[in-house]
Motif scaffolding. Structure first.
Motif, short mmCIF file in Angstrom:
data_model
loop_
_atom_site.label_atom_id
_atom_site.label_comp_id
_atom_site.label_asym_id
_atom_site.label_seq_id
_atom_site.Cartn_x
_atom_site.Cartn_y
_atom_site.Cartn_z
N LYS A 118 -0.95 1.91 -9.01
CA LYS A 118 -0.97 1.07 -7.64
C LYS A 118 -1.14 2.08 -6.59
O LYS A 118 -1.21 3.26 -6.90
N ILE A 124 -0.65 2.96 -2.43
CA ILE A 124 0.03 2.49 -0.97
C ILE A 124 -0.65 3.11 0.01
O ILE A 124 -1.18 4.38 0.12
N ASP A 166 -2.67 -1.84 -2.83
CA ASP A 166 -1.54 -3.01 -3.28
C ASP A 166 -0.37 -2.97 -2.01
O ASP A 166 0.20 -4.13 -2.17
N PHE A 167 -0.10 -1.93 -1.45
CA PHE A 167 0.99 -2.02 -0.57
C PHE A 167 0.45 -1.56 0.74
O PHE A 167 -0.08 -0.27 0.71
N ILE A 168 1.03 -1.79 1.84
CA ILE A 168 0.75 -1.23 3.15
C ILE A 168 1.93 -1.08 4.05
O ILE A 168 2.92 -2.00 3.90
N ILE A 169 2.03 0.05 4.38
CA ILE A 169 3.05 0.44 5.10
C ILE A 169 2.63 0.92 6.53
O ILE A 169 1.81 1.58 6.94
N GLN A 213 10.84 -0.65 4.89
CA GLN A 213 9.51 -0.77 4.15
C GLN A 213 9.25 0.04 2.96
O GLN A 213 8.92 -0.56 1.90
N ASP A 229 11.58 -1.39 0.25
CA ASP A 229 10.93 -2.59 -0.26
C ASP A 229 9.99 -2.08 -1.22
O ASP A 229 10.15 -2.70 -2.37
N VAL A 230 8.97 -1.25 -1.03
CA VAL A 230 7.95 -0.78 -1.85
C VAL A 230 8.60 -0.35 -3.05
O VAL A 230 8.11 -0.56 -4.21
N HIS A 231 9.65 0.59 -3.05
CA HIS A 231 10.23 1.28 -3.96
C HIS A 231 10.93 0.18 -4.98
O HIS A 231 10.76 0.30 -6.23
N ARG A 248 10.18 -2.81 -5.65
CA ARG A 248 9.20 -3.63 -6.18
C ARG A 248 8.46 -2.81 -7.12
O ARG A 248 8.19 -3.40 -8.26
N LEU A 249 8.33 -1.49 -6.98
CA LEU A 249 7.79 -0.59 -7.88
C LEU A 249 8.64 -0.64 -9.16
O LEU A 249 8.14 -0.19 -10.35
#
Lengths: 193, 328
Positions: A124, A126, A168-171, A182, A185-187, A189-190
Motif C-alpha cells: 500500500k 500513503i 492508497d491513502f492521502i494524509i 488521520q 485512521d490509516v493505522h 485500516r492497515l
C-alpha cells in the motif's frame, strides 16, 4: 506482514507523519536517511569517484550539492547514481524488514516512490500532501534556502495531482489539519488488512 | 544748565564741601547717641529654646511640652543686644531626674519651677543684668511607658534592568523585621515600615547596600532598631535556552488511554549563564489536562508547565498545544 510506502513532495511533512507511525510502534525505514549514510561508506565513495571523478569531492568527502547539480543536469548521470545507490538501499531495507517480521506492517519512507516505480513492490502507499505555498515556506525555513532553489527542487518531483491517483491513502498536512486522527485512521485500516 | 554752570564755580565748590562735613558730623553724633542709649538699662522679653535630657529609661515624653522659656531681663542695651542676637539660639538644657516623677494612672508627670533655673540661665548665658521673671513659672512634663513591637520592613525600591539582565532572585531585605519603640498610642497604628525610596536604572550588576528606614509619621516620635537594613538584589545575565521535554497527561479518566502528538514539546526559557549547564529535561514537567475534554470536544489540548526549576523563566512552549486521540 504488509509493506507500506510513505511518500510526499518536498516540505509536505512526511517525516512528521513517519514519527506518528513510530508512536504507534510501527517500524519505519527512512530510505533517504539510509541513502545519505551510504555516501559516507568508503565503497560507495570509491564507486562515485569512478563514475563522477574527483570534482564531486571536497576535503575527502562527497559534496552532495555538487553531485546533485551534476546528476540533475543530465539524466544519464542521475540514472548511474540511482543504479548505484538504490540497490544498496533496497538491500538494507530487505535486511531491515527481516528484523521486523513480527510487526503487522512496516513503513518505507522515501521522497521519491512513484517516480522510481518502487511503489509497485509495496502493498500500500500513503501520500502526504500540503498546499504548495506552505511546502515552499517550510522548506525554506528548514533548509535555510531560497524560494528559487525550493521551486527548482520541486520541479524535479512529480506533482501531487500526478501522485494522488496512485496512492492508497492521502494524509493532508496543512497548518490546520489534525494529523493524529488521520494517521490513526490509516493505522487502524492497515491493521484490518 | 544753570546748576551745571554754578558747580564749576569755585565758591559753589566750597558749598559742596560744607554739605559733606555736615553729613559726617551727623553720623558721628548718631553713633554717640546710640552709645549713650545702649549704655542705659533696658528691660525686655527674650525667648530661649529648651531641651530636656535624662529622660527616664523606658519612658517617652508625650503631650505638648514647652519648647521655649521666655525670660524677662533687665540689662544694659549692650547686654541685651549680645544676648538676643548672639546667645539666645543656644538651647537651655533641663536635666530630668527619675525621683521627681509622679505616677498618675498610666502616665508620669514631672514638674519643675522655672524660678529655680534662673541662676543656671544667668551662668549659661553670662547675663550681666538681672532676670525679672521666667515664663512659664512651672514646666510640667508628661511621660508614658515606651512600648515596642516588631514590624515588617517593606522595600520601597524600583529598578529597571539592561536587556538580557534579569533579577536572579527576589529582592531580599535583612532583617525582615525591625523593632519599633514608642508610646502605645503611636505604635499601635503602625503595621510596617518602609525603606527610603531607591531607584536603580539599567542594572547589570547585583545590588548589595544598606538602606535607611523611613520613620513613620505618628503623633509622638517613634524609634526604629535598627534604623537601616541590608538590601540585596542578585542580577545575572541571561540567555535563551531551549529544551525538549515529554508531554504527560493528568486527570486521565479511568479506562482510557490517550496518545498525544507531538509527544515532546520544546520549552524556550531564559536562564542565567551560570545555570545553563544545569538545565535538564527531568527538571521540567509539561502536562495536558484531560479534564478539559469533559463536556466539550477540543481539537487540541493546551500544554502547561507544571514544574520547572526556579532558576529559569519560561518564555514559551512550542507547540503550545498538542493533538490527541483517545484509545479505548
Amino acid at each position: 506482514m504488509l509493506e507500506i510506502g510513505l511518500t510526499g513532495g518536498i516540505g509536505s511533512g512526511k517525516s512528521l507523519i513517519a514519527r506518528i507511525f513510530k508512536m504507534f510502534d510501527v517500524p519505519v525505514f527512512d530510505a533517504d536517511f539510509e541513502a545519505k549514510s551510504l555516501y559516507q561508506e568508503i565503497e560507495t565513495m570509491e564507486k562515485i569517484r569512478q563514475l563522477f571523478g574527483e570534482r564531486v569531492f571536497n576535503k575527502g568527502e562527497i559534496d552532495r550539492k555538487v553531485l546533485a547539480n551534476m546528476v540533475f543536469s543530465e539524466q544519464s548521470m542521475l540514472n548511474k547514481l540511482n543504479q548505484l545507490i538504490h540497490p544498496k538501499v533496497r538491500s538494507l531495507y530487505t535486511n531491515w524488514v527481516g528484523k521486523n517480521l513480527n510487526a503487522p506492517y512496516v513503513v518505507y519512507e522515501a521522497a521519491i516512490l512513484f517516480e522510481t516505480g518502487y511503489y509497485q513492490k509495496l502493498d500500500k502507499t500513503i501520500l502526504v500532501v500540503a498546499e504548495e505555498e506552505l511546502r515552499i515556506r517550510r522548506t525554506m525555513k528548514r533548509d535555510q534556502t531560497t524560494r528559487a532553489e525550493v521551486l527548482h527542487r520541486m520541479s524535479r518531483q512529480w506533482s501531487d495531482e500526478r501522485k494522488i491517483p496512485l496512492a492508497d491513502f492521502i494524509i493532508h498536512n496543512n497548518d490546520n489539519d489534525l494529523l493524529l486522527p488521520q494517521v490513526y485512521d490509516v493505522h487502524q485500516r492497515l491493521l484490518g488488512f | 544748565m544753570k546748576i551745571f554752570k554754578q558747580s564749576n564755580e569755585p565758591g559753589e565748590r566750597n558749598y559742596r564741601y560744607n554739605t559733606s562735613v555736615f553729613l559726617i558730623c551727623l553720623v558721628i553724633s548718631a553713633i554717640f547717641w546710640l552709645l549713650v542709649k545702649f549704655a542705659d538699662e533696658n528691660q525686655t522679653d527674650i525667648t530661649i529654646p529648651v531641651k530636656y535630657t535624662g529622660i527616664p529609661q523606658g519612658k517617652q515624653l508625650v503631650g505638648n511640652p514647652d519648647s521655649v522659656l521666655t525670660i524677662n531681663i533687665k540689662s544694659s542695651g549692650f547686654g541685651l543686644l549680645r544676648f538676643k542676637y548672639l546667645l539666645s539660639e543656644k538651647p537651655f538644657v533641663i536635666h530630668l531626674s527619675d525621683n521627681q516623677l509622679i505616677k498618675q494612672n498610666n502616665t508620669y508627670t514631672y514638674s519643675i519651677g522655672t524660678i529655680s533655673l534662673v541662676q543656671q540661665i544667668i551662668d549659661l548665658y553670662r547675663i550681666s543684668g538681672s532676670i525679672e521673671y521666667v515664663s512659664p513659672e512651672t514646666v510640667i512634663l508628661r511621660f508614658e511607658d515606651q512600648q515596642s513591637k516588631l514590624v515588617p520592613v517593606i522595600p520601597d525600591i524600583s529598578y529597571t534592568l539592561m536587556k538580557q539582565y534579569y533579577a536572579y532572585d527576589s529582592l531580599k531585605i535583612d532583617p525582615k523585621y525591625v523593632e519599633i519603640k514608642g508610646v502605645e498610642e503611636s505604635i499601635s497604628s503602625i503595621f510596617f515600615v518602609k525603606t527610603e525610596p531607591l531607584k536603580f536604572e539599567n542594572l547589570t550588576v547585583s545590588i548589595q547596600q544598606k538602606v535607611r528606614l523611613q520613620v513613620p509619621d505618628s503623633k509622638y516620635p517613634v524609634e526604629l532598631y535598627p534604623d537601616e537594613v541590608n538590601l540585596f538584589l542578585p542580577v545575572e545575565k541571561y540567555t535563551e535556552a531551549e529544551i525538549q521535554i515529554p508531554v504527560e497527561t493528568k486527570n486521565t479518566p479511568p479506562g482510557i488511554r490517550v496518545k498525544l502528538f507531538p509527544e515532546k514539546v520544546t520549552v524556550f526559557c531564559m536562564v542565567a549563564l551560570k545555570d545553563f549547564k544545569r538545565l535538564e529535561p527531568s527538571l521540567f514537567t509539561c502536562t495536558v489536562d484531560l479534564a478539559e475534554l469533559q463536556g466539550e470536544s477540543r481539537k487540541r489540548l493546551k500544554c502547561e508547565i507544571d514544574a520547572s526549576p526556579s532558576f529559569v523563566k519560561i518564555q514559551r512552549i512550542v507547540p503550545a498545544d498538542v493533538e490527541y486521540i483517545i484509545l479505548k
